[in-house]
Motif scaffolding. Structure first.
Motif, PDB file in Angstrom:
ATOM      1  N   VAL A  90       0.863  -1.178   0.000  1.00 38.83           N
ATOM      2  CA  VAL A  90       0.000   0.000   0.000  1.00 38.83           C
ATOM      3  C   VAL A  90       0.900   1.229   0.000  1.00 38.83           C
ATOM      4  O   VAL A  90       1.723   1.398   0.910  1.00 38.83           O
ATOM      5  N   PRO A  91       0.784   2.108  -1.013  1.00 35.50           N
ATOM      6  CA  PRO A  91       1.627   3.303  -1.024  1.00 35.50           C
ATOM      7  C   PRO A  91       1.265   4.240   0.124  1.00 35.50           C
ATOM      8  O   PRO A  91       0.141   4.229   0.631  1.00 35.50           O
ATOM      9  N   ALA A  92       2.227   5.039   0.551  1.00 40.51           N
ATOM     10  CA  ALA A  92       2.017   5.939   1.688  1.00 40.51           C
ATOM     11  C   ALA A  92       0.949   6.987   1.376  1.00 40.51           C
ATOM     12  O   ALA A  92       0.233   7.433   2.279  1.00 40.51           O
ATOM     13  N   ASP A  93       0.809   7.381   0.112  1.00 40.11           N
ATOM     14  CA  ASP A  93      -0.163   8.411  -0.253  1.00 40.11           C
ATOM     15  C   ASP A  93      -1.422   7.817  -0.879  1.00 40.11           C
ATOM     16  O   ASP A  93      -2.007   8.397  -1.779  1.00 40.11           O
ATOM     17  N   TRP A  94      -1.869   6.681  -0.373  1.00 39.39           N
ATOM     18  CA  TRP A  94      -3.035   6.005  -0.953  1.00 39.39           C
ATOM     19  C   TRP A  94      -4.299   6.831  -0.820  1.00 39.39           C
ATOM     20  O   TRP A  94      -5.203   6.727  -1.631  1.00 39.39           O
ATOM     21  N   ARG A  95      -4.409   7.685   0.196  1.00 42.11           N
ATOM     22  CA  ARG A  95      -5.611   8.513   0.387  1.00 42.11           C
ATOM     23  C   ARG A  95      -5.755   9.575  -0.699  1.00 42.11           C
ATOM     24  O   ARG A  95      -6.852  10.053  -0.964  1.00 42.11           O
ATOM     25  N   ASP A  96      -4.634   9.975  -1.322  1.00 43.64           N
ATOM     26  CA  ASP A  96      -4.661  11.022  -2.345  1.00 43.64           C
ATOM     27  C   ASP A  96      -5.015  10.476  -3.727  1.00 43.64           C
ATOM     28  O   ASP A  96      -5.220  11.245  -4.655  1.00 43.64           O
ATOM     29  N   GLY A  97      -5.088   9.156  -3.871  1.00 47.76           N
ATOM     30  CA  GLY A  97      -5.368   8.545  -5.169  1.00 47.76           C
ATOM     31  C   GLY A  97      -6.821   8.700  -5.588  1.00 47.76           C
ATOM     32  O   GLY A  97      -7.697   9.090  -4.807  1.00 47.76           O
ATOM     33  N   LYS A  98      -7.088   8.371  -6.839  1.00 46.26           N
ATOM     34  CA  LYS A  98      -8.446   8.436  -7.369  1.00 46.26           C
ATOM     35  C   LYS A  98      -9.283   7.335  -6.747  1.00 46.26           C
ATOM     36  O   LYS A  98      -8.773   6.326  -6.257  1.00 46.26           O
ATOM     37  N   ALA A  99     -10.595   7.492  -6.784  1.00 44.22           N
ATOM     38  CA  ALA A  99     -11.511   6.510  -6.204  1.00 44.22           C
ATOM     39  C   ALA A  99     -11.358   5.156  -6.880  1.00 44.22           C
ATOM     40  O   ALA A  99     -11.377   4.110  -6.227  1.00 44.22           O
ATOM     41  N   ALA A 100     -11.172   5.159  -8.188  1.00 41.80           N
ATOM     42  CA  ALA A 100     -11.020   3.893  -8.912  1.00 41.80           C
ATOM     43  C   ALA A 100      -9.738   3.172  -8.481  1.00 41.80           C
ATOM     44  O   ALA A 100      -9.720   1.946  -8.350  1.00 41.80           O
TER      45      ALA A 100
END
Length: 160
Positions: free
Chosen positions: A74-84
């Motif tokens: 899981v990347p550290a910035d997973w919250r910033d990714g797109k919903a898809a």
């Protein structure tokens, strides 16, 4: 082998068994541990995990339903990714399609928290230093004799 259920915490077969754990004991064992009871299914219900009651056979698992082979990174910035992207990451974790991004966020957060707790609080601690002996002999300059004769200087050639 006979299946038994632990009623209380106990030790058998080189393992500590918690209450409710099911394990096998050899048939040739005359008296199984007193803290166990025989295991029996005991009636209707989903005994094989396929969602059907009674004597059903488990359904075949397709490739789409199988769990991922290894741990998911899981990347550290997973919250910033797109919903898809978050839904795809949640699908990689669970092996199932996720309905919406909120559910995906919940799954990913739980996975990250669980993987951090598996590491333990001292996972990054340095390796312990091992010392040969107890350190006393090195501190006093070698092995000391058990008894020194009165008037002797303690040298090996100065024995009485």
């Amino acid at each position: 082998m006979a299946k038994v259920v632990a009623k209380v915490r106990g030790y058998f077969g080189g393992e500590i068994r918690e209450p409710g754990s099911i394990f096998d004991v050899p048939d040739d064992l005359k008296n199984p541990p007193k803290w166990t009871r025989p295991y029996s299914f005991g009636g209707k219900g989903d005994h094989d995990g396929d969602g059907k009651t009674g004597g059903s056979k488990p359904a075949e698992v397709t490739a789409d339903q199988s769990k991922p082979a290894g741990p998911v990174v899981v990347p550290a910035d997973w919250r910033d990714g797109k919903a898809a992207d978050r839904k795809a990451l949640a699908k990689a974790i669970t092996g199932e399609n996720v309905a919406n991004a909120t559910e995906a966020d919940r799954i990913i957060a739980a996975y990250v928290e669980a993987s951090e707790s598996e590491r333990g609080p001292f996972a990054d601690a340095p390796a312990p230093v091992t010392v040969t002996g107890n350190g006393v002999a090195e501190a006093i300059g070698g092995v000391q004799p058990d008894w020194i004769a009165p008037g002797s200087t303690g040298e090996t050639g100065d024995d009485i």
